[in-house]
Enzyme design. Structure first.
Site, PDB file in Angstrom:
ATOM      1  CE  LYS A 115      -4.286  -1.807   1.984  1.00 27.25           C
ATOM      2  NZ  LYS A 115      -4.015  -3.215   1.736  1.00 27.25           N
ATOM      3  NE  ARG A 291      -7.057 -10.141  -6.371  1.00 24.30           N
ATOM      4  CZ  ARG A 291      -8.247  -9.732  -5.974  1.00 24.30           C
ATOM      5  NH1 ARG A 291      -9.283  -9.799  -6.796  1.00 24.30           N
ATOM      6  NH2 ARG A 291      -8.430  -9.237  -4.763  1.00 24.30           N
TER       7      ARG A 291
END
Length: 494
Positions: A115, A291
């Protein structure tokens, strides 16, 4: 690309295989010993057993999956979601074996998989960020000082986190030290990385994500947003597209930011950029998932695109066949994740046999699943049974269609989230669009379903009594009519 291996199981493996078959591409399934009779194994052109039931002895073994490719002659691997889908080491191993991964580069996975590095990449394009730290905090006193500067309540988050793990909300400074230690400990346990950072806590957040596609020629587009605010344990249960709250202007701004985030890592393939939206409709970058998302069907329904086919085309080196201005939103779609969970018992996972399993059908209803009647729900994997998707010309139509589909979905032998989905669809906060990620905490508890079931039973009883009375009355009237009818009199006189 004549043959691809799907490094996954269940509904997503089947969903990928169906699109591949439509493209004339042969498929290879991999499976654990627990999945020997699974539908995706039976559907594929070839299947290879890669180990025992636990995923760390089968679906997470990169070398076994690559070996299965080499044995069957598959040229590419589609990882689906979960398992190895965002594993940069696996992506590199696939490349080293001379195979094609249907997904982004290892470098993009690495940057967006953390992150803090993801925030750093996004900041190069001035993407809005929640106020907080831009680097990992390890010194407790320094962390407390920064938290005071940001202002309470604050959120402590694991840099390598996901699914709500390593995350703590701190309401006041006196609780900070304890919550900081808990967050670090949980981050180490879950991810092997204790790095955490601090953000201002958004009180009434909505979770909005933007689907992006990028090809190998530098073209990147967004496919609009998905609303993912109905969650339990920080994980999504219901998603819809488009969001009921975004204006065209905000949608365009978020879309541009999502494309810029993807451009920051030269993104290739399908990905999702996630944002938090506050009560003032200000949005902030959250993370990027490198993804295909579980909830991708709602985007497919409103755009008419098959995202798996787009992934395969991109992996073959093809250019996107459209530009941003060619894309538009048509209608509304909602997805309910049908989990083997007990909503009345804090959504605890359930296992057992599908004694009854009949899926709903009809116009505007789609079911992506990997089970059939009589199959066992294994304890080793994610408890999702299916994704129930409905489509309508309007949001209202999609909601009503979802209620109808839930009522027609017959599952016995295990507890599921179907009843919870029905509760959400009929709740005023959802139908009005006035909800946030705290929906479950605000409105739902074990009595919610019990009360609804009791109300439905009472209504059914009232209806049955009313119908019986009408039947008796109609029978009485019929007898009266029969006794006074000219036809009967004539028959008697004869």
């Amino acid at each position: 690309m004549n043959k691809i291996l799907i490094a996954n199981r269940g509904e997503i493996a089947l969903r990928i295989m169906r699109s591949a078959r439509e493209m004339g591409i042969k498929t290879v399934a991999v499976y654990s010993e627990a999945d020997r009779e699974a539908l995706h194994v039976r559907y594929a052109d070839e299947a290879v057993c890669i180990g025992p039931a636990p995923s760390n002895q089968s679906y997470l073994l990169a070398e076994k999956i690559i070996e299965a490719c080499q044995v069957t002659g598959a040229e590419a691997i589609h990882p689906g979601y979960g398992f190895l889908s965002e594993n940069a080491a696996f992506a590199r191993a696939v490349q080293a074996a001379g195979l094609t991964l249907i997904g982004p580069t290892p470098e993009a996975m690495e940057v967006m998989g953390n992150k803090l590095s993801a925030k750093a990449a996004a900041l190069r394009y001035n993407i809005p960020m929640v106020p907080g730290t831009e680097e990992a905090i390890t010194d407790l006193e320094e962390a407390k000082k920064r938290a005071v500067e940001v202002g309470f309540p604050i959120l402590i988050k694991a840099a390598a986190g996901g699914g709500g793990k390593g995350m703590r909300v701190v309401e006041q400074v006196t609780d900070f030290e304890e919550q900081m230690q808990l967050a670090v400990s949980e981050a180490v346990s879950a991810f092997g990385d204790g790095a955490v950072f601090i953000e201002r806590y958004v009180q009434s957040p909505r979770h909005i994500e933007i689907q992006v596609l990028g090809d190998t020629h530098g073209n990147i587009v967004h496919l609009f947003e998905r609303e993912c605010s109905i969650q339990r344990r920080h994980q999504k249960v219901i998603e819809e597209a488009p969001s009921s709250i975004l204006t065209a202007e905000i949608r365009a701004q978020m879309g541009k930011c999502a494309v810029d985030v993807a451009r920051a890592v030269n993104y290739v393939g399908a990905g999702t950029v996630e944002f938090i939206l506050d009560e003032n409709l200000d949005f902030f970058f959250l993370e990027m998932n490198t993804r295909l998302q579980v909830e991708h069907p709602v985007t497919e329904m409103i755009t008419g695109l098959d995202l798996v086919k787009e992934q395969i085309k991109i992996a073959r080196g093809e250019r996107l066949s459209y530009q941003q201005e060619d894309l538009q939103i048509n209608g509304h779609a909602i997805e309910l994740r049908v989990y083997a969970e007990d909503p009345e018992n804090n959504f605890l996972p359930d296992i057992g046999t599908l004694q009854t399993y009949n899926t709903p059908k009809g116009n505007g209803v789609r079911v992506d699943d990997g089970f059939e009647q009589g199959m066992e729900i294994p304890i080793y994997y994610d408890p999702m049974i299916a994704k129930l998707i409905t489509y309508g010309q309007t949001r209202e139509e999609a909601i009503h269609r979802m209620i109808r589909a839930i009522d027609e979905y017959q599952i016995t032998g295990i507890q599921t989230t179907l009843g919870f989905g029905r509760f959400v669809m009929k709740h005023e906060a959802f139908t009005s669009g006035n909800f946030d990620t705290h929906f479950v905490n605000k409105y739902f508890n074990a009595d919610s379903l019990k009360n609804e079931e009791e109300t439905e039973a009472l209504m059914a009883a009232i209806f049955a009594v009313s119908a019986l009375k009408k039947e008796k009355m109609s029978g009485s009237i019929a007898l009266q009519q029969e006794s006074t009818s000219n036809w009967r009199k004539n028959r008697i006189n004869k």
